[in-house]
Each structure stands twice: as C-alpha cells, then as structure tokens.
Scaffold this motif. Structure first.
Motif, PDB file in Angstrom:
ATOM      1  N   ALA A   1      -8.389  -2.985  -4.577  1.00  0.00           N
ATOM      2  CA  ALA A   1      -7.560  -2.879  -3.375  1.00  0.00           C
ATOM      3  C   ALA A   1      -6.094  -3.144  -3.697  1.00  0.00           C
ATOM      4  N   TYR A   2      -5.817  -4.099  -4.576  1.00  0.00           N
ATOM      5  CA  TYR A   2      -4.439  -4.394  -4.943  1.00  0.00           C
ATOM      6  C   TYR A   2      -3.828  -3.238  -5.733  1.00  0.00           C
ATOM      7  N   VAL A   3      -4.618  -2.631  -6.619  1.00  0.00           N
ATOM      8  CA  VAL A   3      -4.141  -1.446  -7.331  1.00  0.00           C
ATOM      9  C   VAL A   3      -3.839  -0.343  -6.306  1.00  0.00           C
ATOM     10  N   GLY A   4      -4.749  -0.144  -5.355  1.00  0.00           N
ATOM     11  CA  GLY A   4      -4.536   0.861  -4.315  1.00  0.00           C
ATOM     12  C   GLY A   4      -3.281   0.605  -3.508  1.00  0.00           C
ATOM     13  N   PHE A   5      -3.015  -0.650  -3.191  1.00  0.00           N
ATOM     14  CA  PHE A   5      -1.792  -1.014  -2.474  1.00  0.00           C
ATOM     15  C   PHE A   5      -0.570  -0.583  -3.277  1.00  0.00           C
ATOM     16  N   ASN A   6      -0.572  -0.866  -4.581  1.00  0.00           N
ATOM     17  CA  ASN A   6       0.542  -0.472  -5.441  1.00  0.00           C
ATOM     18  C   ASN A   6       0.641   1.047  -5.580  1.00  0.00           C
ATOM     19  N   LEU A   7      -0.498   1.727  -5.598  1.00  0.00           N
ATOM     20  CA  LEU A   7      -0.487   3.190  -5.659  1.00  0.00           C
ATOM     21  C   LEU A   7       0.210   3.790  -4.448  1.00  0.00           C
ATOM     22  N   ALA A   8       0.062   3.162  -3.300  1.00  0.00           N
ATOM     23  CA  ALA A   8       0.670   3.687  -2.079  1.00  0.00           C
ATOM     24  C   ALA A   8       2.182   3.845  -2.210  1.00  0.00           C
ATOM     25  N   PHE A   9       2.809   3.051  -3.070  1.00  0.00           N
ATOM     26  CA  PHE A   9       4.262   3.081  -3.221  1.00  0.00           C
ATOM     27  C   PHE A   9       4.734   3.891  -4.427  1.00  0.00           C
TER      28      PHE A   9
ATOM     29  N   ASP B   1       2.675  -2.458 -11.963  1.00  0.00           N
ATOM     30  CA  ASP B   1       2.835  -3.871 -12.296  1.00  0.00           C
ATOM     31  C   ASP B   1       1.595  -4.638 -11.825  1.00  0.00           C
ATOM     32  N   VAL B   2       0.467  -4.350 -12.476  1.00  0.00           N
ATOM     33  CA  VAL B   2      -0.805  -5.025 -12.200  1.00  0.00           C
ATOM     34  C   VAL B   2      -1.437  -5.398 -13.532  1.00  0.00           C
ATOM     35  N   THR B   3      -2.389  -6.300 -13.487  1.00  0.00           N
ATOM     36  CA  THR B   3      -3.089  -6.758 -14.689  1.00  0.00           C
ATOM     37  C   THR B   3      -4.576  -6.423 -14.569  1.00  0.00           C
ATOM     38  N   PRO B   4      -5.331  -6.543 -15.659  1.00  0.00           N
ATOM     39  CA  PRO B   4      -6.760  -6.249 -15.598  1.00  0.00           C
ATOM     40  C   PRO B   4      -7.548  -7.120 -14.623  1.00  0.00           C
ATOM     41  N   ASP B   5      -6.983  -8.248 -14.187  1.00  0.00           N
ATOM     42  CA  ASP B   5      -7.706  -9.072 -13.213  1.00  0.00           C
ATOM     43  C   ASP B   5      -7.349  -8.717 -11.763  1.00  0.00           C
ATOM     44  N   ALA B   6      -6.543  -7.680 -11.562  1.00  0.00           N
ATOM     45  CA  ALA B   6      -6.226  -7.211 -10.205  1.00  0.00           C
ATOM     46  C   ALA B   6      -7.479  -6.631  -9.550  1.00  0.00           C
ATOM     47  N   THR B   7      -7.523  -6.669  -8.256  1.00  0.00           N
ATOM     48  CA  THR B   7      -8.631  -6.033  -7.532  1.00  0.00           C
ATOM     49  C   THR B   7      -8.317  -4.549  -7.337  1.00  0.00           C
TER      50      THR B   7
END
Length: 177
Positions: free
Chosen positions: A153-161, A145-151
C-alpha cells in the motif's frame, strides 16, 4: 461455495488517469484463465511468475515498478501478490520465474502472503474467477523512495505521485470446489 459479493472495481479506475503503453506476455492473456504454474502452491500451483514484456512507454520514463493485485480477494482491501520496485528504464522484460535476485536490480516488497517475491494466485475454492491485475508502472523518477520493508500500500501511495503511464494485463484464475 461461491462467495456472494459485488465485483470489486478495477484498482486503477479509482486513481487519476494516466496514459497507457503495451504489456504482453507469453504466459498470461487479458481476460483468459492462467495456467496453474502461476498459482500459489497452496492451490496446487508452481508459484512461478509469468513472463512480461513492455514497450511504447513515454520517452521521459526513468524507471519501472511491476505489480500484481487481486481486487476480488474477500478481504475488503484486495490482495497484493507481487510488488517489484525500482527497475531501471533499460529493463523492459521479465522472464518466467524471475526474482529480484536474478535481475540484480530493484527489489521486492513483502506480498500479502508475508513473503518477498511473487506469490501466485490462490482464490478460495469455489469462488468465482478472480482477476489478477499485472501492471507495469512507468515512473518519472529512477527510483521510488521506499525500502524492501515497505508495504504494498505504501508503494502504491508513492506510485500515485510518480506514475507517468501504466500498462496492464488482467488474466483470471479459479479453483473449483
């Protein structure tokens, strides 16, 4: 001029352990220097993403994210070269030079060059060889649940879960003075 600093830890050694699967490439090999084709134009490279193929991921995998990270960048936070998000489970290979537009699935978030897509290796001239951690993350969801304007680091945070398993290859690149 070699920058004197300790070697950064592998980024995935700092996260919860997940199972692994197989990542291969016609272009980059674990622990081996990358060809300049996969380096950024600022260091004379062609800025082309390498071929990647993966197999043996968990049966319950619903999607993938592909990343490339340089933990050795002299930034204190590494350097994200590529974050390709929300690949469907039936995409198990990326050809050399791929872009999200080529695939018509998934998308890239802005890398640390500030650009969408792959940004090749570009360590400081004279620094020791840098590691480029290409990873394919097998997800327990079909899309983050991320968009192309995500950083990154934010993608990585979501990957952790949402990472069930991870496949990694770590080539190197060095620019002589």
């Amino acid at each position: 001029m070699t920058l004197e600093r300790p070697i950064a830890p592998d980024p995935y050694e700092l996260l919860p352990t997940v199972s692994s699967f197989t990542l291969t490439s016609d272009d980059v090999q674990n622990g081996e220097p990358m060809d300049a084709a996969y380096a950024h134009g600022s260091v004379g490279g062609d800025n082309v993403s390498p071929h990647l193929a993966w197999s043996g991921f968990p049966a319950e995998t619903k999607g993938f994210v592909v990343t490339c990270f340089d933990p050795d960048a002299p930034t204190g936070s590494g350097f994200w070269h590529w974050v390709l998000v929300n690949l469907p489970v039936d995409v198990t290979e990326l050809p050399r030079g791929v872009s999200a537009d080529d695939l018509r699935v998934g998308f890239t978030v802005r890398n640390d060059y500030g650009e969408q897509g792959y940004g090749g290796a570009a360590p400081p001239a004279g620094d020791r060889p840098h590691r480029y951690v290409f990873a394919v993350h097998a997800l327990d969801v079909d899309r983050l649940d991320v968009t192309p304007d995500a950083t990154p680091a934010y993608v990585g945070f979501n990957l952790a879960f949402h990472t069930l398993a991870r496949a990694v290859v770590r080539p190197t690149f060095h620019v002589k003075e």
